[in-house]
Design a protein around this motif. Structure first.
Motif, PDB file in Angstrom:
ATOM      1  N   SER A   5      -4.198   3.651  -5.271  1.00  0.00           N
ATOM      2  CA  SER A   5      -4.300   4.182  -3.633  1.00  0.00           C
ATOM      3  C   SER A   5      -4.945   3.238  -2.128  1.00  0.00           C
ATOM      4  CB  SER A   5      -5.644   5.554  -3.452  1.00  0.00           C
ATOM      5  OG  SER A   5      -4.955   6.262  -2.750  1.00  0.00           O
ATOM      6  N   SER A   8      -2.284   0.429  -2.085  1.00  0.00           N
ATOM      7  CA  SER A   8      -1.277   0.622  -1.947  1.00  0.00           C
ATOM      8  C   SER A   8      -0.922   0.954  -0.130  1.00  0.00           C
ATOM      9  CB  SER A   8      -0.847   2.527  -2.320  1.00  0.00           C
ATOM     10  OG  SER A   8       0.396   2.300  -2.480  1.00  0.00           O
ATOM     11  N   ARG A   9      -2.550   1.284  -0.330  1.00  0.00           N
ATOM     12  CA  ARG A   9      -2.758   1.373   1.778  1.00  0.00           C
ATOM     13  C   ARG A   9      -3.071   0.233   2.654  1.00  0.00           C
ATOM     14  NH1 ARG A   9      -6.786   6.632   1.899  1.00  0.00           N
ATOM     15  NH2 ARG A   9      -6.667   6.052   4.681  1.00  0.00           N
ATOM     16  N   GLN A  12       0.567  -1.378   2.988  1.00  0.00           N
ATOM     17  CA  GLN A  12       1.373  -0.634   3.991  1.00  0.00           C
ATOM     18  C   GLN A  12       0.788  -0.885   5.369  1.00  0.00           C
ATOM     19  OE1 GLN A  12       1.600   3.627   2.277  1.00  0.00           O
ATOM     20  NE2 GLN A  12       2.874   2.452   0.147  1.00  0.00           N
ATOM     21  N   SER A  13      -0.627  -1.401   5.213  1.00  0.00           N
ATOM     22  CA  SER A  13      -1.816  -1.555   6.690  1.00  0.00           C
ATOM     23  C   SER A  13      -0.769  -2.673   7.260  1.00  0.00           C
ATOM     24  CB  SER A  13      -2.994  -1.414   6.239  1.00  0.00           C
ATOM     25  OG  SER A  13      -3.265  -3.058   6.020  1.00  0.00           O
ATOM     26  N   PHE A  99      -7.988  -3.639   6.874  1.00  0.00           N
ATOM     27  CA  PHE A  99      -8.019  -2.457   6.322  1.00  0.00           C
ATOM     28  C   PHE A  99      -9.584  -1.610   6.519  1.00  0.00           C
ATOM     29  CE2 PHE A  99      -8.092   1.247   2.584  1.00  0.00           C
ATOM     30  CZ  PHE A  99      -7.054   1.938   3.492  1.00  0.00           C
ATOM     31  N   ASP A 111     -11.851  -4.335   0.278  1.00  0.00           N
ATOM     32  CA  ASP A 111     -10.517  -4.204   0.330  1.00  0.00           C
ATOM     33  C   ASP A 111     -10.126  -5.680  -0.426  1.00  0.00           C
ATOM     34  OD1 ASP A 111     -11.673  -4.701   3.081  1.00  0.00           O
ATOM     35  OD2 ASP A 111     -10.148  -5.108   3.955  1.00  0.00           O
TER      36      ASP A 111
END
Length: 143
Positions: A5, A8-9, A12-13, A99, A111
């Protein structure tokens, strides 16, 4: 948040999309690639990854060697897509605002670590080929 998760975040950030956009410009300029490698080394030394994160530091150092070998023209076996991914991750790594901002003690690099681990797994075959090439290049053939 589990690792998948988080990755993925991150991917896409806006922070990673910006890094990917810059990566395309960086890979066309050997000087910029070398400067990026220096910045990454500087951050590694500043943060001082030890203990459980020593393997992470080793992975980042290998990514730096891959970029430098590509920039110098010594290593040509790196697919363009893989090179862009490596450079994007390294740009993201040196960026203090991402992020999870790096100024947050301890968790600020979470991250970055997750992204590098993901990249090494994703590019496993390219990493293996580079490691084999690097070993062959460093082997002195006597006789």
């Amino acid at each position: 948040m589990n690792e998948e998760s988080m990755i993925s975040r991150i991917l896409q950030s806006i922070f990673f999309r910006n890094a990917t956009g810059k990566a395309g410009r960086y890979v066309r300029n050997s000087g910029r690639l070398v400067e990026l490698a220096k910045e990454v080394l500087g951050k590694l030394q500043h943060v001082g990854f030890k203990g459980n994160l020593a393997e992470f530091q080793t992975s980042v150092q290998m990514l730096i060697r891959m970029v430098k070998a590509y920039a110098s023209g010594e290593y040509k076996g790196l697919p363009w897509k893989s090179l862009i991914s490596i450079v994007a991750v390294l740009i993201y790594f040196v960026s203090p605002i991402d992020f999870i901002p790096d100024f947050l003690p301890v968790i600020g690099i979470t991250d970055d670590v997750a992204l590098v681990v993901w990249l090494i797994k994703t590019l496993g075959d390219d990493v293996r080929k580079f490691s084999e090439w690097e070993k062959r290049e460093k082997t002195i053939n006597i006789g």
